[in-house]
Design a protein around this motif. Structure first.
Motif, short mmCIF file in Angstrom:
data_model
loop_
_atom_site.label_atom_id
_atom_site.label_comp_id
_atom_site.label_asym_id
_atom_site.label_seq_id
_atom_site.Cartn_x
_atom_site.Cartn_y
_atom_site.Cartn_z
N ILE A 395 41.85 41.99 37.69
CA ILE A 395 42.11 40.92 38.66
C ILE A 395 43.52 41.03 39.20
CG2 ILE A 395 42.52 38.44 38.86
CD1 ILE A 395 40.03 37.97 37.20
N ASN A 399 44.18 41.83 43.15
CA ASN A 399 44.94 40.89 43.98
C ASN A 399 46.06 41.61 44.72
OD1 ASN A 399 43.40 38.71 43.25
ND2 ASN A 399 44.92 37.78 41.92
N SER A 421 37.20 40.85 43.19
CA SER A 421 37.97 39.84 42.47
C SER A 421 37.14 38.57 42.24
CB SER A 421 39.25 39.50 43.22
OG SER A 421 40.11 40.61 43.29
N SER A 431 40.51 32.19 34.34
CA SER A 431 41.70 33.02 34.54
C SER A 431 42.80 32.23 35.22
CB SER A 431 41.35 34.24 35.40
OG SER A 431 42.52 34.93 35.81
N VAL A 437 43.14 34.39 43.54
CA VAL A 437 41.96 35.10 44.03
C VAL A 437 41.33 34.34 45.19
CG1 VAL A 437 39.62 35.84 43.44
CG2 VAL A 437 41.49 36.25 41.84
#
Length: 690
Positions: A395, A399, A421, A431, A437
């Motif tokens: 992730i 990003n 993502s 998360s 995201v």
């Protein structure tokens, strides 16, 4: 075959490890690891070979393997610094280097042996080689005799029954003695307890990197008290809170552990906690100085210990310091620390730590303007994380890749990255990067004209109330949607955001980026006949002291609104030259928009065409597929008045608009450029006569 060294004895056939005659309670993986290294002590055992022996396959991370090696060293009273028995061969694998006795099953006289020594290799200063005594060095050159093969005819005699009876008696006596001693652990059995703790912790750490937070939480809660109180378990608990965004709770736990580490006078543990403090402060959006301070202390503390610090400890501290240096804008120093950190962590087999260092290094490259290099590194990290099923780290990498792809106008790639993502959020629903995201997904959807989806995500992001991020993305969304007043309000709020120095993000995501969006919204309102908004004193102070390309564009727009077109043009051309040199395509486009608008307003069509030509020459493929670039081409075509060019530019722009509406002034000019119905019929009639 049996092997003896020091207080230990290993019966390979019986899969039994003893110390001073007492059985050592050790996992099968650790026992297989020790056995395989001893059996192949004449050479380096590669990572994949050892993984296949221990797990039965080589689809194993370096972290998992290093945890088994760590457990083996703890069982044997060895460690990563001394390496008296198991030596790490950086980039190659591991090798047994301890002196031992080999005893054949026939009862032959024990023969003391040492493995052949490898040629000297370059080893980091933080991981010194053990010094060998002269007798051991003399033995190193002697070849190892192959295992003795004996005649097995005696097995068919009555001797077999006698030996078997004696063996059973000895085993029974040893088992009874071991059971009696279990109730009163001694110093000899204290060491294996650490090894027992290593395996469940290794499983929990692997689950952590795979984003299985509930599994980690439940696993930590059910650990035996002695294991749960270990530094490794405490640190994992803190990291779990950080990744779940529970920063206050993590800070409280961290403070308790720091007090314990100081009381124990353990500099390595203190340094590890200081590095964690640095990452906690960064994740919580603290100022850059508060991110750098603990990391600097960690490095100094380890340096003060001389060569006692392991490559893993020093690599972690340098990675944290590089992160802090990035947050404070000292990019060259940050890059230097992060390269060193990545090298040390790879040598130590800490692939997770090495990935974190590489991720931060790519963000430093972003800030240094090396976007292509940064994107290549981020995609490499993301692909590696995907293959090894590490959604948390993937992730982070996705990003960053999305940000760069937006800056380079690679909309298709940015959409694919944000798709991935969003899919990862289903694996890691809590998360701490969830808000990020969602914001980046909204930004990408805005860039390609899918405004309804973007609007839903904007609402979702604002409902999260994550104060680490500003209103930049909503401001950009409202501008694209044609809501200048909403954009003005969002940009004003974004300009007052106080944590831009903690975000390693796009050029647009800064105080000056917020001011630029505010100026665009203000000029849109004025163009639609409304009063030109007046910036606040704080906004005006920031406008008049630009520090970036984006800042010069914002200042140029302010000067233009004040009627100072020549001064505005100077600012635009300066920003265009600098952004072209850095390869920031999105910034080049925003600058060219302002400059071409100003030139067309002045009536200098030739200069406007020249600016557009230079822009398109930089990356024609990307610009041909961008809505804003084609809209700019339509403006220039309308100024030229050539109908075929106008129609072609209009079709391309309309095809890329998505749910966006062309600006009213452009639509008016386009309709005015088209011939009336009477004119078209007259031309058609005239053409039919010839």
């Amino acid at each position: 075959m049996q092997y003896r060294w020091g207080d230990f004895s290993l019966d390979r056939a019986g899969a039994l490890l003893t110390r001073q005659g007492d059985q050592v309670d050790v996992s099968r993986k650790v026992l297989d690891c020790i056995s395989h290294l001893i059996e192949h002590r004449d050479r380096v055992v590669g990572y994949d070979e050892l993984s296949r022996r221990v797990w039965g396959h080589d689809n194993v991370t370096h972290h998992q393997l290093s945890q088994v090696i760590l457990a083996a060293r703890r069982v044997l009273g060895d460690d990563g610094q001394a390496q008296r028995l198991i030596r790490t061969m950086p980039g190659l694998g591991y090798r047994w280097v301890g002196l031992l006795c080999e005893i054949a099953d026939t009862g032959a006289t024990p023969q003391e042996q040492a493995p052949d020594r490898p040629a000297p290799t370059q080893v980091d200063a933080a991981e010194p080689l053990p010094e060998a005594s002269p007798p051991l060095q003399a033995q190193a050159a002697a070849p190892i005799s192959p295992p003795q093969v004996t005649d097995t005819a005696w097995l068919r005699s009555d001797t077999l029954r006698a030996v078997a009876a004696l063996a059973l008696t000895l085993v029974a006596v040893a088992a009874i003695g071991w059971q009696l001693r279990k109730a009163e652990p001694t110093a000899a059995t204290a060491q294996p307890a650490a090894a027992i703790a290593a395996e469940p912790l290794a499983r929990l750490e692997e689950a952590f990197w795979r984003g299985k937070y509930e599994e980690v939480r439940e696993g930590l809660a059910t650990l035996p008290p002695a294991v749960a109180d270990s530094p490794a378990a405490r640190l994992l608990d803190i990291r779990l809170d950080i990744d779940r965004g529970r920063f206050n709770r993590a800070a409280q736990k961290l403070a308790l552990q720091q007090a314990s580490a100081r009381a124990a006078d353990d500099p390595v543990w203190q340094a590890s906690l200081l590095a964690t403090q640095s990452f906690l402060n960064g994740s919580a959006g603290r100022p850059g100085a508060e991110v750098l301070g603990p990391a600097q202390s960690a490095v100094k503390l380890l340096e003060s210990t001389g060569h006692a610090a392991s490559p893993e400890a020093m690599g972690g501290a340098l990675s944290a310091r590089g992160y802090g240096l990035m947050k404070t804008g000292r990019l060259e120093s940050a890059a230097h620390d992060l390269v060193r950190a990545r090298t040390l962590l790879l040598k130590a087999g800490d692939t997770h730590g090495a990935l974190d260092a590489a991720d931060t290094l790519a963000r430093v490259q972003m800030r240094m303007g090396r976007l292509t290099d940064a994107l290549a590194l981020m995609m490499e990290i993301a692909d590696d994380c995907r293959q090894s099923k590490k959604p948390v780290q993937e992730i982070y990498a996705r990003n960053a890749a999305t940000k760069i792809q937006v800056e380079l106008l690679r909309w298709d790639e940015a959409l694919a990255s944000s798709d991935r993502s969003m899919a990862l959020l289903r694996e890691v629903p809590d998360s701490e990067r969830r808000t990020r995201v969602v914001q980046l997904r909204a930004l990408v959807l805005t860039g390609i004209g899918r405004l309804r989806e973007a609007g839903s995500l904007i609402e979702e992001g604002q409902a999260m109330r994550d104060d680490r991020y500003s209103m930049i993305v909503p401001a950009a969304f409202h501008l694209a949607s044609g809501h200048a007043e909403r954009a003005l309000a969002a940009a004003a709020e974004a300009a007052a955001f106080s944590r831009y120095d903690t975000n390693d993000t796009l050029n647009l995501e800064s105080k000056e980026g917020a001011l630029l969006l505010w100026m665009i919204a203000a000029q849109d309102l004025a163009a639609n006949g409304k009063a030109m908004p007046i910036p606040s004193t704080a906004q005006l102070d920031a406008l008049l002291q630009p520090e970036s390309d984006i800042g010069h564009i914002a200042l140029g727009r302010w000067l233009w609104a004040q009627g100072r077109s020549q001064d505005a043009e100077t600012q635009f051309r300066l920003a265009l030259a600098q952004s072209r040199q850095r390869g920031h395509l999105l910034t080049m486009l925003r600058c060219s928009e302002a400059l071409i608008e100003l030139l067309l307003q002045r009536g200098d069509r030739a200069a406007a065409e020249q600016v557009l030509a230079k822009l398109r020459a930089h990356d024609p493929e990307r610009l041909d597929r961008d809505y804003r670039a084609n809209l700019l081409g339509l403006r220039v075509a309308l100024a030229r008045g050539q109908r075929p060019a106008i129609e072609a530019a209009y079709r391309r722009t309309a095809a890329l608009a998505g749910e966006r509406t062309l600006p009213a002034q452009v639509l008016v000019a386009y309709r005015a450029s088209r011939p009336s119905l009477a004119d078209r019929k007259h031309r058609e009639h005239t053409a039919s006569r010839f």
